[in-house]
Design an enzyme around this catalytic site. Structure first.
Site, PDB file in Angstrom:
ATOM      1  N   TYR A  12       3.244 -12.246  40.941  1.00  0.00           N
ATOM      2  CA  TYR A  12       3.951 -12.970  42.002  1.00  0.00           C
ATOM      3  C   TYR A  12       3.289 -14.313  42.311  1.00  0.00           C
ATOM      4  O   TYR A  12       3.942 -15.221  42.811  1.00  0.00           O
ATOM      5  CB  TYR A  12       3.981 -12.143  43.287  1.00  0.00           C
ATOM      6  CG  TYR A  12       5.123 -11.162  43.394  1.00  0.00           C
ATOM      7  CD1 TYR A  12       5.374 -10.241  42.395  1.00  0.00           C
ATOM      8  CD2 TYR A  12       5.953 -11.166  44.514  1.00  0.00           C
ATOM      9  CE1 TYR A  12       6.424  -9.336  42.510  1.00  0.00           C
ATOM     10  CE2 TYR A  12       7.000 -10.263  44.630  1.00  0.00           C
ATOM     11  CZ  TYR A  12       7.223  -9.351  43.624  1.00  0.00           C
ATOM     12  OH  TYR A  12       8.252  -8.463  43.754  1.00  0.00           O
ATOM     13  N   LYS A  40      -0.339  -0.754  33.127  1.00  0.00           N
ATOM     14  CA  LYS A  40       0.256  -0.799  31.783  1.00  0.00           C
ATOM     15  C   LYS A  40      -0.871  -1.159  30.822  1.00  0.00           C
ATOM     16  O   LYS A  40      -0.802  -2.128  30.064  1.00  0.00           O
ATOM     17  CB  LYS A  40       1.401  -1.829  31.781  1.00  0.00           C
ATOM     18  CG  LYS A  40       2.256  -1.842  30.518  1.00  0.00           C
ATOM     19  CD  LYS A  40       3.138  -0.611  30.340  1.00  0.00           C
ATOM     20  CE  LYS A  40       3.821  -0.643  28.985  1.00  0.00           C
ATOM     21  NZ  LYS A  40       4.547   0.600  28.674  1.00  0.00           N
ATOM     22  N   ASP A  83       5.681   3.012  33.079  1.00  0.00           N
ATOM     23  CA  ASP A  83       6.957   3.595  32.629  1.00  0.00           C
ATOM     24  C   ASP A  83       6.960   5.101  32.870  1.00  0.00           C
ATOM     25  O   ASP A  83       7.921   5.684  33.375  1.00  0.00           O
ATOM     26  CB  ASP A  83       7.248   3.244  31.158  1.00  0.00           C
ATOM     27  CG  ASP A  83       6.065   3.479  30.230  1.00  0.00           C
ATOM     28  OD1 ASP A  83       4.942   3.758  30.717  1.00  0.00           O
ATOM     29  OD2 ASP A  83       6.250   3.387  28.995  1.00  0.00           O
ATOM     30  N   ASP A 124       6.364  -3.158  43.650  1.00  0.00           N
ATOM     31  CA  ASP A 124       7.694  -3.539  44.141  1.00  0.00           C
ATOM     32  C   ASP A 124       8.732  -2.555  43.612  1.00  0.00           C
ATOM     33  O   ASP A 124       9.560  -2.028  44.361  1.00  0.00           O
ATOM     34  CB  ASP A 124       8.014  -4.967  43.682  1.00  0.00           C
ATOM     35  CG  ASP A 124       9.386  -5.417  44.148  1.00  0.00           C
ATOM     36  OD1 ASP A 124       9.728  -5.171  45.320  1.00  0.00           O
ATOM     37  OD2 ASP A 124      10.124  -6.021  43.330  1.00  0.00           O
ATOM     38  N   ASP A 174      10.539   1.092  45.626  1.00  0.00           N
ATOM     39  CA  ASP A 174      11.988   1.312  45.789  1.00  0.00           C
ATOM     40  C   ASP A 174      12.395   2.676  45.227  1.00  0.00           C
ATOM     41  O   ASP A 174      13.222   3.373  45.811  1.00  0.00           O
ATOM     42  CB  ASP A 174      12.802   0.218  45.071  1.00  0.00           C
ATOM     43  CG  ASP A 174      13.125  -0.963  45.983  1.00  0.00           C
ATOM     44  OD1 ASP A 174      12.363  -1.193  46.942  1.00  0.00           O
ATOM     45  OD2 ASP A 174      14.133  -1.659  45.721  1.00  0.00           O
TER      46      ASP A 174
HETATM   47  C1  IPM Z   1       9.845  -6.328  48.843  1.00  0.00           C
HETATM   48  C2  IPM Z   1      10.901  -7.328  48.430  1.00  0.00           C
HETATM   49  C3  IPM Z   1      10.225  -8.674  48.199  1.00  0.00           C
HETATM   50  C4  IPM Z   1       9.226  -8.501  47.070  1.00  0.00           C
HETATM   51  C5  IPM Z   1      11.167  -9.843  47.914  1.00  0.00           C
HETATM   52  C6  IPM Z   1      12.230  -9.987  48.983  1.00  0.00           C
HETATM   53  C7  IPM Z   1      10.414 -11.129  47.752  1.00  0.00           C
HETATM   54  O1  IPM Z   1      11.583  -6.875  47.314  1.00  0.00           O
HETATM   55  O2  IPM Z   1       9.183  -6.565  49.873  1.00  0.00           O
HETATM   56  O3  IPM Z   1       9.699  -5.325  48.168  1.00  0.00           O
HETATM   57  O4  IPM Z   1       9.589  -8.597  45.893  1.00  0.00           O
HETATM   58  O5  IPM Z   1       8.054  -8.259  47.362  1.00  0.00           O
HETATM   59 MG    MG Z   2      11.099  -4.873  46.768  1.00  0.00          MG
END
Ligand code: IPM
Ligand code: MG
Length: 364
Positions: free
Chosen positions: A143, A194, A226, A250, A254
């Site tokens: 990032y 990885k 993975d 990230d 999710d």
């Molecule tokens: C998160 C989001 C952010 C990230 C985006 C909105 C920049 O997806 O906080 O997980 O990628 O960190």
């Molecule tokens: Mg995110």
């Protein structure tokens, strides 16, 4: 005597103002019962800041965030700003805030609540009892690595470049947070990398293994990213605490979030050095498709306020009381659209807030 805490409030975009409205009311009510007062100072971030000032993170906002006890953020972004150049997009505001406050440790719990088991897309026996903490490195890796950009080669063809880089010091400080987090949980830490392909991951694994010797009470394991993604949906109960870099974190956070049925339920904490203000925000985004319609689920924002009390302000009793109120409204069957199930009572954002206040009131 009443203790007073200064909170910088960043409602951001989309459903942000609706859900922070609920969280502020809940925080005030829960605090009041325990002789704790919260003072809020609102500031602009993301698209709202772009519209007002031309940039996603005004200096004034960063100053207000540095000068407070904790920051409560909702979410940023929306269709309106999707076509802007990358350096003034709403997401830049979020990344700037993380970097500006040195928030290198992102804690993202994914805990399945018994009331919501059937909201998960996975089978009950797979997700029942899931309780995972993802510790994501937040201010380094791909990032922020340099070089980064879209460059033109001599032939005129463009090359997109992002660089995944971690220094030993960056790995060590997030690893220590993760080991300590695991110590307070089930004592199992899975580091995700990885290392079969990436040099940066080989250094990551090397440092984790070395530091692991100082934490003999933590059972350290390693997985390639993975495989970790696959294991998270195959058998999530094997995980207790996960530590990983910015990009993998990230994605995996999710995935972990969705095990619980709705991303609309999950809070997060972003922490820097001890004593510095942390940022507390839901894992979900700004949901522009339902903004302003009183449809949003405010519970992740409310649980973020609880995380703020626990991890940012050392007010575990306020945190306990907010979490109990959330449990109570779910027990009573109140559901926003994202977690709706047969036989439950559908409510909007505002009504969910009212139910929380009532739950706090009756718990007195
Ligand atoms: C998160 C989001 C952010 C990230 C985006 C909105 C920049 O997806 O906080 O997980 O990628 O960190
Ligand atoms: Mg995110």
């Amino acid at each position: 005597m009443t203790r007073t805490y200064r909170i910088t409030l960043l409602p951001g975009d989309g459903i942000g103002p609706e859900i922070t409205g609920v969280a502020v009311a809940v925080l005030k009510a829960a605090g009041q019962q325990l002789d704790v007062a919260f003072e809020f100072k609102e500031a602009l971030i993301g698209g709202a800041a772009i519209d007002a000032t031309g940039g996603p993170l005004p200096e004034e906002t960063l100053d207000a965030c540095r000068d407070c006890d904790a920051v409560m953020l909702a979410a940023i972004g929306g269709y309106k700003w999707d076509t802007l150049p990358s350096d003034i997009r709403p997401e830049r505001g979020l990344l700037g805030l993380r970097a500006g406050l040195g928030l290198f440790a992102n804690l993202r719990p994914a805990q399945i609540l018994p009331q919501l088991i059937d909201a998960s897309t996975l089978q009950r026996d797979v997700v029942e009892g899931v309780d995972i903490m993802v510790v994501r490195e937040l201010t380094g890796g791909i990032y922020f690595g340099e070089p980064s950009g879209i460059f033109e080669t001599e032939s005129g063809a463009r090359r997109g470049v992002s660089t995944m880089v971690y220094g030993e010091d960056e790995i060590d400080r997030i690893a220590k947070v993760a080991f300590k987090t695991a110590q307070q949980r089930q004592g199992r830490l899975c580091s995700v990398d990885k290392a079969n392909v990436l040099a940066v991951s080989r250094l990551w694994r090397d440092r984790l293994t070395t530091l692991g010797k100082d934490y003999s009470d933590v059972d350290l394991s390693h997985l390639y990213v993975d495989n970790a993604a696959m294991q998270l949906v195959r058998a999530p109960k094997q995980f207790d605490t996960i530590v990983t870099g910015n990009l993998f974190g990230d994605v995996l956070s999710d995935v972990a979030a969705m095990l619980t049925g709705s991303i609309g339920m999950l809070p997060s904490a972003s922490l820097g050095e001890p004593g510095q203000p942390g940022v507390f925000e839901p894992v979900h985004g700004s949901a522009p498709d339902i903004a302003g319609q009183d449809k949003a689920n405010p519970l992740a924002q409310v649980l973020s306020a609880a995380m703020m009390c626990r991890y940012g302000l050392e007010l575990p009793e306020v945190s306990d009381s907010i979490e109990a109120a959330v449990n109570s409204v779910l027990d009573q069957g109140y559901r926003t659209g994202d977690i709706m199930a047969e036989g439950m009572t559908p409510v909007g954002c505002q009504a969910m807030g009212d139910a929380l206040l009532k739950a706090l009131e009756t718990s007195k």
